[in-house]
Design a protein around this motif. Sequence first.
Motif, PDB file in Angstrom:
ATOM      1  N   ALA A  59      29.473  38.425  42.335  1.00  0.00           N
ATOM      2  CA  ALA A  59      30.443  38.940  43.309  1.00  0.00           C
ATOM      3  C   ALA A  59      31.859  38.884  42.753  1.00  0.00           C
ATOM      4  O   ALA A  59      32.705  39.724  43.092  1.00  0.00           O
ATOM      5  CB  ALA A  59      30.347  38.150  44.607  1.00  0.00           C
ATOM      6  N   LEU A  60      32.138  37.897  41.906  1.00  0.00           N
ATOM      7  CA  LEU A  60      33.471  37.748  41.322  1.00  0.00           C
ATOM      8  C   LEU A  60      33.663  38.592  40.065  1.00  0.00           C
ATOM      9  O   LEU A  60      34.790  38.747  39.589  1.00  0.00           O
ATOM     10  CB  LEU A  60      33.726  36.273  40.970  1.00  0.00           C
ATOM     11  N   SER A  61      32.576  39.139  39.540  1.00  0.00           N
ATOM     12  CA  SER A  61      32.670  39.886  38.281  1.00  0.00           C
ATOM     13  C   SER A  61      33.531  41.138  38.419  1.00  0.00           C
ATOM     14  O   SER A  61      34.067  41.649  37.437  1.00  0.00           O
ATOM     15  CB  SER A  61      31.270  40.272  37.790  1.00  0.00           C
ATOM     16  N   THR A  62      33.678  41.639  39.645  1.00  0.00           N
ATOM     17  CA  THR A  62      34.520  42.811  39.906  1.00  0.00           C
ATOM     18  C   THR A  62      35.955  42.593  39.434  1.00  0.00           C
ATOM     19  O   THR A  62      36.652  43.546  39.064  1.00  0.00           O
ATOM     20  CB  THR A  62      34.540  43.126  41.414  1.00  0.00           C
ATOM     21  N   PHE A  63      36.390  41.341  39.425  1.00  0.00           N
ATOM     22  CA  PHE A  63      37.795  41.030  39.158  1.00  0.00           C
ATOM     23  C   PHE A  63      38.062  40.667  37.697  1.00  0.00           C
ATOM     24  O   PHE A  63      39.147  40.205  37.356  1.00  0.00           O
ATOM     25  CB  PHE A  63      38.242  39.904  40.083  1.00  0.00           C
ATOM     26  N   ASN A  64      37.065  40.898  36.860  1.00  0.00           N
ATOM     27  CA  ASN A  64      37.218  40.728  35.407  1.00  0.00           C
ATOM     28  C   ASN A  64      37.632  39.322  34.988  1.00  0.00           C
ATOM     29  O   ASN A  64      38.427  39.130  34.069  1.00  0.00           O
ATOM     30  CB  ASN A  64      38.235  41.743  34.856  1.00  0.00           C
ATOM     31  N   PHE A  65      37.073  38.323  35.679  1.00  0.00           N
ATOM     32  CA  PHE A  65      37.260  36.953  35.241  1.00  0.00           C
ATOM     33  C   PHE A  65      36.271  36.655  34.119  1.00  0.00           C
ATOM     34  O   PHE A  65      35.208  37.271  34.036  1.00  0.00           O
ATOM     35  CB  PHE A  65      36.993  35.976  36.393  1.00  0.00           C
ATOM     36  N   SER A  66      36.604  35.678  33.304  1.00  0.00           N
ATOM     37  CA  SER A  66      35.627  35.188  32.338  1.00  0.00           C
ATOM     38  C   SER A  66      34.612  34.336  33.096  1.00  0.00           C
ATOM     39  O   SER A  66      34.843  33.925  34.245  1.00  0.00           O
ATOM     40  CB  SER A  66      36.315  34.345  31.263  1.00  0.00           C
ATOM     41  N   THR A  67      33.494  34.055  32.462  1.00  0.00           N
ATOM     42  CA  THR A  67      32.482  33.210  33.091  1.00  0.00           C
ATOM     43  C   THR A  67      33.051  31.845  33.428  1.00  0.00           C
ATOM     44  O   THR A  67      32.792  31.290  34.501  1.00  0.00           O
ATOM     45  CB  THR A  67      31.269  33.050  32.153  1.00  0.00           C
ATOM     46  N   GLU A  70      29.244  21.728  48.055  1.00  0.00           N
ATOM     47  CA  GLU A  70      28.326  22.666  48.681  1.00  0.00           C
ATOM     48  C   GLU A  70      27.903  23.695  47.642  1.00  0.00           C
ATOM     49  O   GLU A  70      28.615  23.953  46.668  1.00  0.00           O
ATOM     50  CB  GLU A  70      28.989  23.393  49.854  1.00  0.00           C
ATOM     51  N   THR A  71      26.764  24.285  47.871  1.00  0.00           N
ATOM     52  CA  THR A  71      26.344  25.406  47.036  1.00  0.00           C
ATOM     53  C   THR A  71      26.931  26.673  47.616  1.00  0.00           C
ATOM     54  O   THR A  71      26.747  26.957  48.806  1.00  0.00           O
ATOM     55  CB  THR A  71      24.808  25.523  47.007  1.00  0.00           C
ATOM     56  N   PRO A  72      27.689  27.440  46.842  1.00  0.00           N
ATOM     57  CA  PRO A  72      28.290  28.661  47.384  1.00  0.00           C
ATOM     58  C   PRO A  72      27.231  29.654  47.831  1.00  0.00           C
ATOM     59  O   PRO A  72      26.197  29.809  47.188  1.00  0.00           O
ATOM     60  CB  PRO A  72      29.110  29.209  46.205  1.00  0.00           C
ATOM     61  N   GLU A  73      27.504  30.295  48.946  1.00  0.00           N
ATOM     62  CA  GLU A  73      26.600  31.312  49.488  1.00  0.00           C
ATOM     63  C   GLU A  73      27.215  32.689  49.267  1.00  0.00           C
ATOM     64  O   GLU A  73      28.397  32.905  49.553  1.00  0.00           O
ATOM     65  CB  GLU A  73      26.381  31.085  50.983  1.00  0.00           C
ATOM     66  N   LEU A  74      26.413  33.615  48.790  1.00  0.00           N
ATOM     67  CA  LEU A  74      26.899  34.968  48.530  1.00  0.00           C
ATOM     68  C   LEU A  74      27.474  35.601  49.790  1.00  0.00           C
ATOM     69  O   LEU A  74      28.511  36.270  49.742  1.00  0.00           O
ATOM     70  CB  LEU A  74      25.769  35.832  47.970  1.00  0.00           C
ATOM     71  N   GLU A  75      26.826  35.392  50.930  1.00  0.00           N
ATOM     72  CA  GLU A  75      27.300  35.983  52.183  1.00  0.00           C
ATOM     73  C   GLU A  75      28.713  35.512  52.512  1.00  0.00           C
ATOM     74  O   GLU A  75      29.578  36.307  52.910  1.00  0.00           O
ATOM     75  CB  GLU A  75      26.349  35.611  53.318  1.00  0.00           C
ATOM     76  N   THR A  76      28.966  34.213  52.325  1.00  0.00           N
ATOM     77  CA  THR A  76      30.291  33.648  52.614  1.00  0.00           C
ATOM     78  C   THR A  76      31.345  34.192  51.672  1.00  0.00           C
ATOM     79  O   THR A  76      32.426  34.622  52.093  1.00  0.00           O
ATOM     80  CB  THR A  76      30.238  32.118  52.496  1.00  0.00           C
ATOM     81  N   GLU A 136      32.000  37.898  52.357  1.00  0.00           N
ATOM     82  CA  GLU A 136      32.732  38.113  53.606  1.00  0.00           C
ATOM     83  C   GLU A 136      34.229  37.861  53.409  1.00  0.00           C
ATOM     84  O   GLU A 136      35.073  38.614  53.899  1.00  0.00           O
ATOM     85  CB  GLU A 136      32.189  37.198  54.698  1.00  0.00           C
ATOM     86  N   ILE A 137      34.558  36.792  52.679  1.00  0.00           N
ATOM     87  CA  ILE A 137      35.969  36.484  52.454  1.00  0.00           C
ATOM     88  C   ILE A 137      36.610  37.510  51.539  1.00  0.00           C
ATOM     89  O   ILE A 137      37.741  37.962  51.791  1.00  0.00           O
ATOM     90  CB  ILE A 137      36.110  35.060  51.882  1.00  0.00           C
ATOM     91  N   LEU A 138      35.920  37.925  50.504  1.00  0.00           N
ATOM     92  CA  LEU A 138      36.466  38.956  49.610  1.00  0.00           C
ATOM     93  C   LEU A 138      36.676  40.258  50.379  1.00  0.00           C
ATOM     94  O   LEU A 138      37.679  40.952  50.198  1.00  0.00           O
ATOM     95  CB  LEU A 138      35.523  39.183  48.428  1.00  0.00           C
ATOM     96  N   GLY A 139      35.727  40.594  51.269  1.00  0.00           N
ATOM     97  CA  GLY A 139      35.869  41.798  52.079  1.00  0.00           C
ATOM     98  C   GLY A 139      37.055  41.701  53.027  1.00  0.00           C
ATOM     99  O   GLY A 139      37.782  42.687  53.230  1.00  0.00           O
ATOM    100  N   TYR A 140      37.265  40.525  53.591  1.00  0.00           N
ATOM    101  CA  TYR A 140      38.395  40.339  54.501  1.00  0.00           C
ATOM    102  C   TYR A 140      39.718  40.498  53.761  1.00  0.00           C
ATOM    103  O   TYR A 140      40.656  41.132  54.266  1.00  0.00           O
ATOM    104  CB  TYR A 140      38.329  38.969  55.163  1.00  0.00           C
ATOM    105  N   LEU A 141      39.786  39.951  52.562  1.00  0.00           N
ATOM    106  CA  LEU A 141      41.011  40.089  51.768  1.00  0.00           C
ATOM    107  C   LEU A 141      41.291  41.557  51.453  1.00  0.00           C
ATOM    108  O   LEU A 141      42.442  42.002  51.476  1.00  0.00           O
ATOM    109  CB  LEU A 141      40.895  39.277  50.476  1.00  0.00           C
ATOM    110  N   ARG A 142      40.247  42.310  51.187  1.00  0.00           N
ATOM    111  CA  ARG A 142      40.431  43.747  50.938  1.00  0.00           C
ATOM    112  C   ARG A 142      40.928  44.450  52.190  1.00  0.00           C
ATOM    113  O   ARG A 142      41.741  45.380  52.113  1.00  0.00           O
ATOM    114  CB  ARG A 142      39.117  44.367  50.464  1.00  0.00           C
ATOM    115  N   ASN A 143      40.464  44.005  53.349  1.00  0.00           N
ATOM    116  CA  ASN A 143      40.909  44.605  54.607  1.00  0.00           C
ATOM    117  C   ASN A 143      42.374  44.327  54.914  1.00  0.00           C
ATOM    118  O   ASN A 143      42.964  44.978  55.782  1.00  0.00           O
ATOM    119  CB  ASN A 143      40.042  44.106  55.769  1.00  0.00           C
TER     120      ASN A 143
END
Length: 212
Positions: A85-93, A119-125, A128-135
Motif C-alpha cells: 500500500a505504501l509502494s505508491t509513494f516510492n519509499f524504499s523498503t 500491533e500488526t498493521p492491517e491493510l484496511e486501516t 482507509e487513512i491513506l484514502g482519507y488523506l487523499r480526500n
Amino acid sequence: MLGKSVASPLLSASPCPSAPDISTTTPNNVPLIVNLSNGLPPNAIRVPWSSHVYLKKWAIYSTAQVQSITLNDEERKKWEACRQALSTFNFSTEEEDKILGKAFGHIHSPYWSEERKRETPELETVSEILGYLRNLSLSDDDIRKLLKKFPEVLGCDIEHELRNNVQILGKDWGIEGKSLRNLLLRNPKVLGYNVDCKGDCMAQCTRCWVRF
C-alpha cells in the motif's frame, strides 16, 4: 558512535523470547530492516523457529542494529500487504518498514510516549487513512512528505483523531482547502492531537493542542 561501528560479517541468532525490546533498547534513529521476501539483504538472515504451541514464526535479525521483529506467517502477510500500500509513494523498503514500525509500536517513537502497544498493521486501516488523506486534496507527493514527517499518522484513530481534528481546524480556526494542505505539510502532527491541557500540563505534550 553507532555510525562508525563495524558490523560483523557473520550473524548470530538467539531464541526469539530473549530478543531485546526495540521500544526500550534501540535509538529512534536506528534503521529497521524487516525482510519479508524470499531474497535477503547481505546483512540479514531469517531464522525459522517453532514456539511452544508449534506456531511457526520468523525472527528477523540484522548486523546493522541490535533489534528484531518476530512475525508469524499471518502477520508477515499483513505487513507485506501494508508495504504494498505504501509502494505508491516510492519509499524504499527500509523506509516502508520504519513508517509501519513507528506507526504500530515496533519502533519506539516519542510521539506515543509509553502508550503505544505493538500491533500488526492491517491493510484496511492503512488504506482507509491513506484514502482519507487523499480526500483532503493531498497529492501522493504531499502524502509522501507527510508520512516522512509523521509516520505515526497511520496508527492514529481515523474517526476520533483525524476526522475530528480536521473538523476542529475548519470550525474553530477556519483552516480548510489550500490552507489546510499547507498546515498539514508544515505540521502534520496536528492530525493526531487528542489532548487540550489549556496550559495545565498533562504530560502528553506531543499530542496536545497547546502545541498548535
